[in-house]
Design a protein around this motif. Structure first.
Motif: not given
Lengths: 253, 267
Positions: A57, A83, B168-170, A55, A141, A52, B162-163, A85, B160, A81, B266, B165-166, A87-88, A148-149
């Motif tokens: 974060l 994750f 932000m990293t994008l 990254a 997923r 993190r 991580t939603w 989970d 979430k 990054m 979900e 944070e994902a 995180s989609l 995506r990354a």
């Protein structure tokens, strides 16, 4: 120039009770372009914290992270990054999930959809472009998350126990696929895992961390050619050696 | 093949199809029997006399407009009041959910004001805005404000980590995180809040229309009918109020089921 430099990074947290917890101490690591690095350690060793920080974060208490010689000052599309989970975004179709980073960068709809489809093809999910994430299995997923990354073309891809929630078979298949993708894209990868088997199968070098505070116990080079045989004797002795390192890193109980 | 599936679905629905009607029909039967037994139209009128009022929704009642005229007046007020309430509640809820400083600042005030029933504001509303649309809008906006606010807050907090944070990293900016992650992620819960808020707003408008000096709306109509002992009009008005409330809630829920399916699916 090194692709990625972690320079004497330390991290101290303050808990809710005001207690100070030292998560990382003086971690230094240099990564070459195109290398596949696994960061391995027992749970609670700060490996996720380290990722993190790389990254952007989290911020290190001391030290710095450099990508292509530039210090990391926060999250950036230069560092992709992934994750555990996935995180989609459940309200977006698969193709729009993959195009998300490009959308944020202001790339036009037609262009970003086309690019997203290319990456969808790379991870072998072209038929699922218009599906929603909840219609996919865990492994699928995570492949979407990988696509995506990659779609924003980051300099380094960071993966935080990405296959940790998958069953053993899917996990093995995902490892093989990830290596194929890595060989096609030539990305620099930092992959956090607590599985010795996974690290030995994937990595060019394995960074073994000690328990808290996390320090680098040893960096183990894996000099075996790919594709690797999970059952060969060289692999077995390497696994035994790395397991030994982790056990030594544990405090006496 | 496909036809079969559809047929099966239709058949499966049929035997259960009438269950929903059992209790309402029983209710009507008991009502009619009670009305006959009491035999006093000023206490409980017969079904027929209420049905006559409902069957002529466009004819003026006691010189104060028809059922439809009054329903339209009420709906206009509730829409304006609800719009004001939601327009204030959603941005505040997002801000409180996103920035803890805002939450800490505003929360004590919310906690104090929330337990005050919207109708307790009526005298103050009259003192401030006089009799008319403004005080009604004020009451309705207050009634819908809190459920929308609290659900928005809840929705934003349940997004979430991580939603975010994902994103932000994008490369997402703070503004993009808000508009492309937090708002769509919280929208199903915000929508639930809007449904609850609209229900309360609808209750508030009827009550607000009973304020002195009002001269239209369903709330006004049933109070006015009371003054003339027209119980069948009171009941007809109540039925219209109930059906409109049900209709709106059903519409909002259908939309929710169609658009926000991902929340249930979900895992």
């Amino acid at each position: 120039m090194k692709k990625l430099v972690v320079d004497r990074v330390s991290k101290t947290f303050e808990t809710d009770t005001g207690e100070e917890v030292e998560a990382l101490r003086g971690v230094t690591l240099e990564v070459e372009e195109g290398e596949f690095i696994c960061i391995l350690g027992p749970s609670g060793c700060g490996k996720t914290t380290l990722l993190r920080i790389i990254a952007g974060l989290d911020t290190p208490s001391e030290g710095a992270v450099l990508v292509d010689g530039e210090p990391v000052r926060g999250p950036t599309p230069r560092l992709g990054m992934i994750f555990q989970d996935y995180s989609l975004y459940p309200w977006r179709r698969v193709v729009d999930n993959i195009a998300f980073g490009l959308e944020l960068a202001g790339v036009g709809k037609a262009t970003r959809t086309e690019r997203a489809r290319e990456y969808l093809e790379l991870v072998g999910l072209d038929e699922f472009a218009d599906a929603y994430p909840y219609e996919l299995s865990g492994g699928m997923r995570q492949r979407v998350a990988v696509a995506r990354a990659l779609a924003t073309e980051p300099a380094v891809v960071l993966m935080d126990e990405p296959f940790g929630a998958l069953d053993a078979q899917t996990r093995n298949a995902m490892q093989r696929e990830l290596l194929e993708i890595w060989e096609k894209t030539m990305k620099t990868v930092l992959f956090v895992t607590h599985s010795v088997d996974e690290a030995v199968f994937l990595a060019d070098r394995i960074v073994v961390l000690t328990t808290r505070p996390g320090r680098i116990r040893e960096i183990v080079a894996v000099n075996e050619a790919r594709p690797r045989d999970r059952t060969c004797t060289a692999g077995a002795s390497l696994r035994r050696y790395v397991l030994g390192l982790i056990d030594e890193g544990r405090p006496d109980t | 093949m496909r036809e079969n599936v559809q047929k099966n679905r239709r058949f499966r629905g049929t035997p259960r199809g009438f269950h929903w009607a059992v209790m309402p029909i029983l209710f009507l039967v008991v009502w009619e029997m009670a009305a006959i037994a009491i035999n006093n139209q000023f206490i409980l009128p017969r079904l027929g006399s209420v049905a006559v009022v409902l069957a002529t929704p466009f004819s003026p009642i006691l010189g104060s407009g028809s059922l439809v005229d009054n329903a339209i007046d009420s709906l206009q007020r509730v829409v304006v009041g609800f719009a004001v309430g939601a327009a204030l509640a959603v941005p505040l809820g997002v801000a409180m959910g996103r920035w803890s400083t805002v939450d800490r600042l505003v929360d004590p005030l919310i906690q104090v004001f929330r337990p005050i029933p919207p109708l307790a504001w009526v005298p103050l509303a009259l003192a401030w805005f006089k009799i008319g649309l403004a005080s009604m809008v004020f009451i309705i906006a207050l009634g819908s404000f809190f459920p929308v606010l609290l659900n928005t807050l809840d929705g934003v907090r349940s997004v979430k980590r991580t939603w975010i944070e994902a994103a932000m990293t994008l490369g997402a900016t703070e503004r993009q995180v808000l508009t492309k992650v937090i708002l769509p992620g919280a929208l199903p819960t915000i929508w639930t809040g809007m449904r609850v808020g609209f229900g309360i707003a609808w209750m508030c408008v009827v009550a607000a229309e009973m304020m002195p000096g009002t001269n239209s709306g369903l709330g006004y109509l049933i109070l006015y009918a009371y003054n003339f002992s027209q119980v069948q009009v009171i009941i007809a008005g109540m039925i219209v109020i109930g059906l409109i409330g049900l209709g709106i809630d059903t519409g909002l829920r259908r939309f929710e089921e169609r658009k926000f399916r991902w929340r249930e699916l979900e895992r």
